[in-house]
Design an enzyme around this catalytic site. Structure first.
Site, PDB file in Angstrom:
ATOM      1  N   ASP A 131      26.698 -10.967   2.329  1.00  0.00           N
ATOM      2  CA  ASP A 131      26.606 -11.918   1.222  1.00  0.00           C
ATOM      3  C   ASP A 131      25.186 -11.920   0.658  1.00  0.00           C
ATOM      4  O   ASP A 131      24.988 -12.067  -0.546  1.00  0.00           O
ATOM      5  CB  ASP A 131      26.989 -13.320   1.700  1.00  0.00           C
ATOM      6  CG  ASP A 131      28.477 -13.439   1.960  1.00  0.00           C
ATOM      7  OD1 ASP A 131      29.263 -12.851   1.190  1.00  0.00           O
ATOM      8  OD2 ASP A 131      28.862 -14.113   2.943  1.00  0.00           O
ATOM      9  N   GLY A 132      24.194 -11.739   1.530  1.00  0.00           N
ATOM     10  CA  GLY A 132      22.797 -11.669   1.093  1.00  0.00           C
ATOM     11  C   GLY A 132      22.588 -10.508   0.128  1.00  0.00           C
ATOM     12  O   GLY A 132      21.865 -10.615  -0.860  1.00  0.00           O
ATOM     13  N   ASN A 186      24.018 -19.104  -5.266  1.00  0.00           N
ATOM     14  CA  ASN A 186      24.231 -19.996  -4.115  1.00  0.00           C
ATOM     15  C   ASN A 186      23.675 -21.396  -4.361  1.00  0.00           C
ATOM     16  O   ASN A 186      24.416 -22.353  -4.390  1.00  0.00           O
ATOM     17  CB  ASN A 186      23.533 -19.445  -2.870  1.00  0.00           C
ATOM     18  CG  ASN A 186      24.447 -18.572  -2.018  1.00  0.00           C
ATOM     19  OD1 ASN A 186      25.645 -18.505  -2.262  1.00  0.00           O
ATOM     20  ND2 ASN A 186      23.874 -17.929  -1.030  1.00  0.00           N
ATOM     21  N   GLU A 187      22.358 -21.462  -4.483  1.00  0.00           N
ATOM     22  CA  GLU A 187      21.741 -22.783  -4.633  1.00  0.00           C
ATOM     23  C   GLU A 187      20.291 -22.675  -5.060  1.00  0.00           C
ATOM     24  O   GLU A 187      19.696 -21.585  -5.041  1.00  0.00           O
ATOM     25  CB  GLU A 187      21.781 -23.586  -3.314  1.00  0.00           C
ATOM     26  CG  GLU A 187      20.745 -23.221  -2.260  1.00  0.00           C
ATOM     27  CD  GLU A 187      21.010 -21.908  -1.577  1.00  0.00           C
ATOM     28  OE1 GLU A 187      20.221 -20.971  -1.805  1.00  0.00           O
ATOM     29  OE2 GLU A 187      22.000 -21.785  -0.846  1.00  0.00           O
ATOM     30  N   THR A 242      29.058 -22.969   1.134  1.00  0.00           N
ATOM     31  CA  THR A 242      29.186 -22.538   2.537  1.00  0.00           C
ATOM     32  C   THR A 242      27.876 -21.956   3.079  1.00  0.00           C
ATOM     33  O   THR A 242      27.816 -21.544   4.230  1.00  0.00           O
ATOM     34  CB  THR A 242      30.306 -21.481   2.662  1.00  0.00           C
ATOM     35  OG1 THR A 242      30.121 -20.503   1.628  1.00  0.00           O
ATOM     36  CG2 THR A 242      31.674 -22.111   2.522  1.00  0.00           C
ATOM     37  N   LYS A 280      25.842 -26.096   3.466  1.00  0.00           N
ATOM     38  CA  LYS A 280      26.647 -26.480   4.634  1.00  0.00           C
ATOM     39  C   LYS A 280      25.741 -26.831   5.810  1.00  0.00           C
ATOM     40  O   LYS A 280      26.004 -27.781   6.548  1.00  0.00           O
ATOM     41  CB  LYS A 280      27.638 -25.382   5.010  1.00  0.00           C
ATOM     42  CG  LYS A 280      28.589 -25.816   6.106  1.00  0.00           C
ATOM     43  CD  LYS A 280      29.668 -24.816   6.365  1.00  0.00           C
ATOM     44  CE  LYS A 280      30.590 -25.326   7.447  1.00  0.00           C
ATOM     45  NZ  LYS A 280      29.906 -25.558   8.725  1.00  0.00           N
TER      46      LYS A 280
HETATM   47  P1  NAP Z   1      19.983 -14.027   4.586  1.00  0.00           P
HETATM   48  O1  NAP Z   1      19.293 -14.190   5.872  1.00  0.00           O
HETATM   49  O2  NAP Z   1      20.636 -12.743   4.266  1.00  0.00           O
HETATM   50  O3  NAP Z   1      21.057 -15.185   4.349  1.00  0.00           O
HETATM   51  C1  NAP Z   1      21.199 -16.144   5.264  1.00  0.00           C
HETATM   52  C2  NAP Z   1      22.628 -16.165   5.781  1.00  0.00           C
HETATM   53  O4  NAP Z   1      23.437 -16.841   4.813  1.00  0.00           O
HETATM   54  C3  NAP Z   1      23.252 -14.788   6.010  1.00  0.00           C
HETATM   55  O5  NAP Z   1      23.943 -14.823   7.211  1.00  0.00           O
HETATM   56  C4  NAP Z   1      24.205 -14.639   4.826  1.00  0.00           C
HETATM   57  O6  NAP Z   1      25.323 -13.853   5.118  1.00  0.00           O
HETATM   58  C5  NAP Z   1      24.629 -16.074   4.617  1.00  0.00           C
HETATM   59  N1  NAP Z   1      25.130 -16.395   3.287  1.00  0.00           N
HETATM   60  C6  NAP Z   1      24.626 -16.041   2.085  1.00  0.00           C
HETATM   61  N2  NAP Z   1      25.378 -16.570   1.099  1.00  0.00           N
HETATM   62  C7  NAP Z   1      26.389 -17.252   1.703  1.00  0.00           C
HETATM   63  C8  NAP Z   1      27.482 -18.014   1.212  1.00  0.00           C
HETATM   64  N3  NAP Z   1      27.662 -18.201  -0.088  1.00  0.00           N
HETATM   65  N4  NAP Z   1      28.306 -18.591   2.114  1.00  0.00           N
HETATM   66  C9  NAP Z   1      28.105 -18.439   3.437  1.00  0.00           C
HETATM   67  N5  NAP Z   1      27.091 -17.739   3.960  1.00  0.00           N
HETATM   68  C10 NAP Z   1      26.239 -17.160   3.091  1.00  0.00           C
HETATM   69  O7  NAP Z   1      18.911 -14.459   3.516  1.00  0.00           O
HETATM   70  P2  NAP Z   1      18.863 -14.110   2.018  1.00  0.00           P
HETATM   71  O8  NAP Z   1      19.500 -12.813   1.735  1.00  0.00           O
HETATM   72  O9  NAP Z   1      17.465 -14.381   1.637  1.00  0.00           O
HETATM   73  O10 NAP Z   1      19.808 -15.241   1.431  1.00  0.00           O
HETATM   74  C11 NAP Z   1      19.305 -16.445   0.953  1.00  0.00           C
HETATM   75  C12 NAP Z   1      20.322 -17.489   1.269  1.00  0.00           C
HETATM   76  O11 NAP Z   1      20.128 -17.908   2.597  1.00  0.00           O
HETATM   77  C13 NAP Z   1      20.139 -18.716   0.427  1.00  0.00           C
HETATM   78  O12 NAP Z   1      20.868 -18.645  -0.767  1.00  0.00           O
HETATM   79  C14 NAP Z   1      20.632 -19.807   1.357  1.00  0.00           C
HETATM   80  O13 NAP Z   1      21.987 -20.152   1.088  1.00  0.00           O
HETATM   81  C15 NAP Z   1      20.566 -19.232   2.730  1.00  0.00           C
HETATM   82  N6  NAP Z   1      19.655 -20.038   3.540  1.00  0.00           N
HETATM   83  C16 NAP Z   1      20.198 -20.802   4.509  1.00  0.00           C
HETATM   84  C17 NAP Z   1      19.396 -21.655   5.244  1.00  0.00           C
HETATM   85  C18 NAP Z   1      20.041 -22.509   6.284  1.00  0.00           C
HETATM   86  O14 NAP Z   1      21.261 -22.431   6.440  1.00  0.00           O
HETATM   87  N7  NAP Z   1      19.276 -23.323   6.982  1.00  0.00           N
HETATM   88  C19 NAP Z   1      18.031 -21.733   5.000  1.00  0.00           C
HETATM   89  C20 NAP Z   1      17.508 -20.926   4.007  1.00  0.00           C
HETATM   90  C21 NAP Z   1      18.340 -20.087   3.276  1.00  0.00           C
HETATM   91  P3  NAP Z   1      25.256 -12.266   5.299  1.00  0.00           P
HETATM   92  O15 NAP Z   1      24.856 -12.032   6.707  1.00  0.00           O
HETATM   93  O16 NAP Z   1      26.638 -11.847   5.012  1.00  0.00           O
HETATM   94  O17 NAP Z   1      24.259 -11.697   4.319  1.00  0.00           O
HETATM   95 MN    MN Z   2      21.879 -11.033   5.101  1.00  0.00          MN
END
Ligand code: NAP
Ligand code: MN
Length: 278
Positions: free
Chosen positions: A56-57, A132-133, A171, A175
Site C-alpha cells: 500500500d505504501g 490516506n491522510e 485503515t 485506525k
Molecule cells: P509505510 O511504512 O510503508 O506505511 C506504514 C504501514 O501502513 C505499512 O504497513 C502500509 O502497508 C500501511 N498502509 C498504508 N496505507 C494503508 C491503508 N490505506 N490502509 C491500511 N494500511 C495502510 O510508510 P509510508 O510508505 O511512508 O506510508 C505512509 C503511511 O503510513 C501514512 O499515510 C500513514 O497512514 C501511515 N502511518 C501510520 C502510522 C501509525 O499507524 N502510527 C504513523 C505514521 C504513518 P504496506 O506494508 O502494504 O505498504
Molecule cells: Mn510499506
C-alpha cells in the site's frame, strides 16, 4: 490471439515497483507480457494505467507520481506481501492480472481523496492532495489550535496533533489513532485527535468525527512556532502557519475495475483479524 481493445489506440501502461526482489520479478513478468502486444504501450510518461508493485505504501508513492493525471489514469496494485487495501492482486496472480488487463473495457472504481490547503502567516499558500491522510503536529510544545467544521468553531484542541483521513485512509494511521474504519464508497472525511489533553480546563470532543462531502475542516493554530504537516508519506515543516483547510477533492483516484476487485471487508479481516476458529 490479440483481443480487440476498447479504444482504438494502445493503452499506455506504466509499471512502478519498489526495490524488493519479489516486486522486480513481477515487474519483469509484466514487461515481458506487454512488450510486444499491440494493445499496450509501455511508458512511464502520460500513462492510462499505472501498475504499482509492492505494498500500500508503494501505491501511495505511485499516486503522488501521477496525481496530476487523475482524470485519465487508472491504478492497479500488486502486493508482494499480504492482501493490502489498495492492491487487487498478489504476486502469484500476475497471469490473472495480465489476462484481466487484456480483457479490460475501461471500467473503473473511484474513491475520494483529500484536498489540503496550508496558508502561512507570510501569505504563502501550499496545496496538496492526500490519498490516506494529512496530519498536523507540533513536536516541541503542546499544539493549540482552534478547529472549525463548516465555519462552526467546534473546539480549541490541545495535544500532539490531529489527523484528517480519507475513507481508504481510514485503515491506516487513522485506525491506529482509534478512528473508525470507513467503507471507501462513503464520501466523507474523518477528523481524529492525536493525544488530546482533556481535563477540567481543556476540552475536546474526544471521539473521531466523520464529515460529509462539501463540508470543510479548518485548523487554526493559536501559537507561533514550528508545525509538522504530513501528506501521506511526505512530511513538511512550516514556521508560523495561519491555517490549514481540508475538504474532499473534486477529483478521485480510479482503479481498474477487474473481476479480482476484493471485498473491502475481506481486506479488513485479512489485515486486522486473520482466520477465525470455527
Ligand atoms: P509505510 O511504512 O510503508 O506505511 C506504514 C504501514 O501502513 C505499512 O504497513 C502500509 O502497508 C500501511 N498502509 C498504508 N496505507 C494503508 C491503508 N490505506 N490502509 C491500511 N494500511 C495502510 O510508510 P509510508 O510508505 O511512508 O506510508 C505512509 C503511511 O503510513 C501514512 O499515510 C500513514 O497512514 C501511515 N502511518 C501510520 C502510522 C501509525 O499507524 N502510527 C504513523 C505514521 C504513518 P504496506 O506494508 O502494504 O505498504
Ligand atoms: Mn510499506
Amino acid at each position: 490471439m490479440t483481443q480487440t481493445n476498447f479504444t482504438d489506440r494502445p493503452q499506455r501502461v506504466a509499471i512502478i515497483a519498489n526495490g524488493k526482489y519479489q516486486s522486480k520479478r513481477v515487474a519483469s513478468k509484466l514487461f515481458a507480457a506487454f512488450k510486444d502486444d499491440r494493445d499496450f504501450y509501455l511508458s512511464k510518461k502520460d500513462p492510462d494505467i499505472v501498475i504499482s508493485i509492492g505494498g500500500d505504501g508503494m501505491l501511495l508513492s505511485a499516486f503522488h507520481m501521477y496525481e496530476k493525471y487523475l482524470d485519465r489514469v487508472r491504478f492497479v496494485g500488486v502486493h508482494t506481501g499480504h492482501l493490502g487495501f489498495y492492491t487487487d492482486y498478489r504476486d502469484f496472480e500476475v497471469d490473472k492480472l495480465i489476462e484481466n488487463l487484456k480483457n479490460d473495457k475501461g471500467e473503473k472504481v473511484s474513491y475520494p481523496i483529500l484536498k489540503v490547503k496550508i496558508t502561512l502567516e507570510d501569505g504563502r499558500i501550499i496545496k496538496g492532495r492526500a490519498l490516506n491522510e494529512s496530519t498536523v503536529k507540533r513536536i516541541e510544545k503542546t499544539m493549540v489550535t482552534d478547529i472549525f467544521i463548516n465555519q462552526v468553531k467546534l473546539e480549541r484542541f490541545r495535544g500532539d496533533g490531529i489527523s484528517v483521513s480519507t475513507p481508504t485512509g481510514s485503515t491506516a494511521y487513522n485506525k491506529s489513532l482509534g478512528g473508525a474504519v470507513l467503507h471507501p464508497t462513503i464520501e466523507a472525511l474523518q477528523l481524529t485527535e492525536i493525544a488530546s489533553l482533556n481535563n477540567r480546563i481543556y476540552r475536546t470532543l474526544g471521539s473521531s468525527v466523520i464529515i460529509p462531502k462539501d463540508e470543510r475542516i479548518e485548523v487554526v493554530p493559536k501559537r507561533q512556532g514550528l508545525y509538522t504537516i504530513a501528506i501521506d508519506n511526505k512530511t513538511m515543516h512550516f514556521k508560523n502557519v495561519s491555517k490549514i483547510e481540508y475538504c474532499l477533492d473534486s477529483k478521485k483516484i480510479s482503479f481498474v475495475s477487474t473481476p479480482s476487485h476484493t471485498s473491502f471487508w475481506e481486506r479488513v479481516k485479512d489485515a486486522f483479524i486473520g482466520e477465525l476458529d470455527s
